[in-house]
Design a protein around this motif. Structure first.
Motif, PDB file in Angstrom:
ATOM      1  N   ALA A  35      46.232  52.966  35.475  1.00 44.21           N
ATOM      2  CA  ALA A  35      46.518  52.341  36.769  1.00 44.21           C
ATOM      3  C   ALA A  35      46.950  50.898  36.563  1.00 44.21           C
ATOM      4  CB  ALA A  35      45.297  52.396  37.673  1.00 44.21           C
ATOM      5  N   TYR A  36      48.027  50.508  37.265  1.00 45.24           N
ATOM      6  CA  TYR A  36      48.491  49.120  37.265  1.00 45.24           C
ATOM      7  C   TYR A  36      48.420  48.591  38.695  1.00 45.24           C
ATOM      8  CZ  TYR A  36      51.662  45.152  37.494  1.00 45.24           C
ATOM      9  OH  TYR A  36      52.200  43.927  37.747  1.00 45.24           O
ATOM     10  N   TYR A  37      47.650  47.524  38.908  1.00 42.22           N
ATOM     11  CA  TYR A  37      47.487  46.919  40.228  1.00 42.22           C
ATOM     12  C   TYR A  37      48.537  45.824  40.426  1.00 42.22           C
ATOM     13  CZ  TYR A  37      43.181  49.457  41.013  1.00 42.22           C
ATOM     14  OH  TYR A  37      42.273  50.454  41.216  1.00 42.22           O
ATOM     15  N   PHE A  38      49.501  46.098  41.294  1.00 43.80           N
ATOM     16  CA  PHE A  38      50.564  45.125  41.545  1.00 43.80           C
ATOM     17  C   PHE A  38      50.261  44.244  42.751  1.00 43.80           C
ATOM     18  CE2 PHE A  38      51.645  49.071  43.724  1.00 43.80           C
ATOM     19  CZ  PHE A  38      51.977  48.657  45.005  1.00 43.80           C
ATOM     20  N   LEU A  39      49.218  44.581  43.511  1.00 39.81           N
ATOM     21  CA  LEU A  39      48.843  43.792  44.682  1.00 39.81           C
ATOM     22  C   LEU A  39      47.327  43.801  44.813  1.00 39.81           C
ATOM     23  CD1 LEU A  39      49.775  42.216  47.211  1.00 39.81           C
ATOM     24  CD2 LEU A  39      49.766  44.393  48.457  1.00 39.81           C
ATOM     25  N   LYS A  40      46.702  42.605  44.877  1.00 43.86           N
ATOM     26  CA  LYS A  40      45.254  42.522  45.004  1.00 43.86           C
ATOM     27  C   LYS A  40      44.894  41.388  45.958  1.00 43.86           C
ATOM     28  CE  LYS A  40      42.497  43.690  41.627  1.00 43.86           C
ATOM     29  NZ  LYS A  40      41.688  43.689  40.384  1.00 43.86           N
ATOM     30  N   SER A  41      43.936  41.662  46.858  1.00 44.47           N
ATOM     31  CA  SER A  41      43.392  40.636  47.743  1.00 44.47           C
ATOM     32  C   SER A  41      41.886  40.839  47.821  1.00 44.47           C
ATOM     33  CB  SER A  41      44.037  40.733  49.135  1.00 44.47           C
ATOM     34  OG  SER A  41      43.663  41.944  49.774  1.00 44.47           O
ATOM     35  N   ALA A  42      41.213  40.078  48.682  1.00 42.88           N
ATOM     36  CA  ALA A  42      39.761  40.171  48.768  1.00 42.88           C
ATOM     37  C   ALA A  42      39.306  41.563  49.181  1.00 42.88           C
ATOM     38  CB  ALA A  42      39.237  39.126  49.744  1.00 42.88           C
ATOM     39  N   ARG A  43      40.058  42.217  50.076  1.00 46.10           N
ATOM     40  CA  ARG A  43      39.657  43.521  50.599  1.00 46.10           C
ATOM     41  C   ARG A  43      40.563  44.670  50.160  1.00 46.10           C
ATOM     42  NH1 ARG A  43      34.493  44.338  52.231  1.00 46.10           N
ATOM     43  NH2 ARG A  43      33.746  42.601  53.481  1.00 46.10           N
ATOM     44  N   PHE A  44      41.860  44.406  50.036  1.00 44.93           N
ATOM     45  CA  PHE A  44      42.816  45.479  49.751  1.00 44.93           C
ATOM     46  C   PHE A  44      43.425  45.314  48.362  1.00 44.93           C
ATOM     47  CE2 PHE A  44      42.720  45.584  54.375  1.00 44.93           C
ATOM     48  CZ  PHE A  44      42.714  46.954  54.624  1.00 44.93           C
ATOM     49  N   ALA A  45      43.762  46.467  47.763  1.00 37.38           N
ATOM     50  CA  ALA A  45      44.470  46.472  46.482  1.00 37.38           C
ATOM     51  C   ALA A  45      45.381  47.688  46.439  1.00 37.38           C
ATOM     52  CB  ALA A  45      43.484  46.506  45.318  1.00 37.38           C
ATOM     53  N   SER A  46      46.582  47.513  45.885  1.00 34.28           N
ATOM     54  CA  SER A  46      47.538  48.614  45.744  1.00 34.28           C
ATOM     55  C   SER A  46      47.891  48.773  44.282  1.00 34.28           C
ATOM     56  CB  SER A  46      48.807  48.341  46.563  1.00 34.28           C
ATOM     57  OG  SER A  46      48.508  48.334  47.943  1.00 34.28           O
ATOM     58  N   SER A  47      48.035  50.039  43.863  1.00 32.75           N
ATOM     59  CA  SER A  47      48.282  50.301  42.452  1.00 32.75           C
ATOM     60  C   SER A  47      49.235  51.463  42.264  1.00 32.75           C
ATOM     61  CB  SER A  47      46.962  50.602  41.723  1.00 32.75           C
ATOM     62  OG  SER A  47      46.373  51.781  42.239  1.00 32.75           O
ATOM     63  N   LEU A  48      49.871  51.469  41.098  1.00 31.04           N
ATOM     64  CA  LEU A  48      50.639  52.620  40.638  1.00 31.04           C
ATOM     65  C   LEU A  48      49.816  53.296  39.561  1.00 31.04           C
ATOM     66  CD1 LEU A  48      54.222  51.073  40.377  1.00 31.04           C
ATOM     67  CD2 LEU A  48      53.469  52.798  42.016  1.00 31.04           C
ATOM     68  N   GLU A  49      49.562  54.601  39.715  1.00 32.44           N
ATOM     69  CA  GLU A  49      48.733  55.328  38.769  1.00 32.44           C
ATOM     70  C   GLU A  49      49.519  56.482  38.160  1.00 32.44           C
ATOM     71  OE1 GLU A  49      45.166  56.486  40.760  1.00 32.44           O
ATOM     72  OE2 GLU A  49      44.632  54.426  41.312  1.00 32.44           O
ATOM     73  N   LEU A  50      49.193  56.817  36.928  1.00 35.55           N
ATOM     74  CA  LEU A  50      49.868  57.916  36.238  1.00 35.55           C
ATOM     75  C   LEU A  50      48.841  58.743  35.484  1.00 35.55           C
ATOM     76  CD1 LEU A  50      52.573  59.278  35.517  1.00 35.55           C
ATOM     77  CD2 LEU A  50      52.643  57.829  33.479  1.00 35.55           C
ATOM     78  N   PHE A  51      48.760  60.024  35.842  1.00 35.33           N
ATOM     79  CA  PHE A  51      47.879  60.964  35.152  1.00 35.33           C
ATOM     80  C   PHE A  51      48.694  61.729  34.120  1.00 35.33           C
ATOM     81  CE2 PHE A  51      46.225  65.292  34.729  1.00 35.33           C
ATOM     82  CZ  PHE A  51      44.902  65.053  34.393  1.00 35.33           C
ATOM     83  N   LEU A  52      48.215  61.743  32.877  1.00 32.46           N
ATOM     84  CA  LEU A  52      48.874  62.459  31.779  1.00 32.46           C
ATOM     85  C   LEU A  52      47.841  63.338  31.088  1.00 32.46           C
ATOM     86  CD1 LEU A  52      50.847  59.477  30.185  1.00 32.46           C
ATOM     87  CD2 LEU A  52      51.830  61.339  31.516  1.00 32.46           C
ATOM     88  N   GLY A  53      48.161  64.621  30.945  1.00 33.08           N
ATOM     89  CA  GLY A  53      47.191  65.480  30.291  1.00 33.08           C
ATOM     90  C   GLY A  53      47.644  66.925  30.211  1.00 33.08           C
TER      91      GLY A  53
END
Length: 209
Positions: A106-124
């Motif tokens: 997971a890479y978090y490109f946006l973070k604040s005190a309450r909210f955070a947005s991320s791009l995640e990649l599942f590989l398996g």
């Protein structure tokens, strides 16, 4: 009057020092807790049928932007959340199971005190298989490479607990059909790969340990 003014100034100083220490303590708690566990529910489309996958993932925050985890998911145990085969000659339909295990980044490109947005990649790795305890039904297991990108948003309830909502897609690259046999019929079921098969709406509960 002077004494009252001095007391007021002292109280204000004590208040700000206390607030700063509390904030510092919360930051320490947040920074010290790097390990986390996530309980995800994936509402998805599979074989042209709506279904739901549950699972668990355990991971660690690498830094403020990156997280890595080991993730396992499987078909939910309730019958109505398993995609049926819709085969002729069966009173009770075989149900499709999908399972997967792998690494999630997971890479978090946006973070604040309450909210955070991320791009995640599942590989398996994952597999598909039909199951039915009736009429000697058996199904071949079809393996596939699991690749699942997700856009996720989290809301922080407190310093250790978050709820998340995301949308992702799980493409199936395997061209092998799922072979089955029974006392009623024998044949193969193709894996449906046309959109929206594989789309995921994901709800998560996340806790830092």
């Amino acid at each position: 009057m002077k004494s009252l003014s001095q007391k007021a100034r002292r109280l204000i100083c004590v208040f700000f020092v206390g607030a700063s220490m509390s904030s510092y303590g919360q930051d320490r708690i947040q920074k010290d807790k790097k390990w986390f566990i996530v309980l995800p529910l994936r509402f998805t489309q599979l074989q042209d049928q709506p279904t739901m996958l549950s699972g668990v993932k355990v991971g660690r925050a690498v830094n403020d932007r990156f997280q890595a985890s080991l993730s396992i998911y499987h078909s939910f145990y309730l019958t109505r959340f398993r995609a049926p085969a819709n085969l002729d000659g069966f009173d009770k339909q075989p149900r499709l199971f999908i399972n997967g295990v792998g690494t999630e980044l997971a890479y978090y490109f946006l973070k604040s005190a309450r909210f955070a947005s991320s791009l995640e990649l599942f590989l398996g790795w994952g597999f598909l298989k039909y199951d039915l305890k009736d009429r000697n039904f058996t199904s071949r297991q079809v393996n596939y490479v699991a690749i699942e990108p997700v856009l996720n948003t989290e809301y922080r309830l407190n310093t250790t607990t978050l709820v998340g909502f995301g949308i992702g897609y799980r493409p199936i690259f395997s061209n092998r059909p799922i072979a089955y046999s029974s006392t009623v019929s024998t044949g193969e079921l193709p894996i449906q790969k046309t959109f929206p098969n594989g789309i995921n709406v994901i709800v998560t509960l996340k806790g830092f340990l």
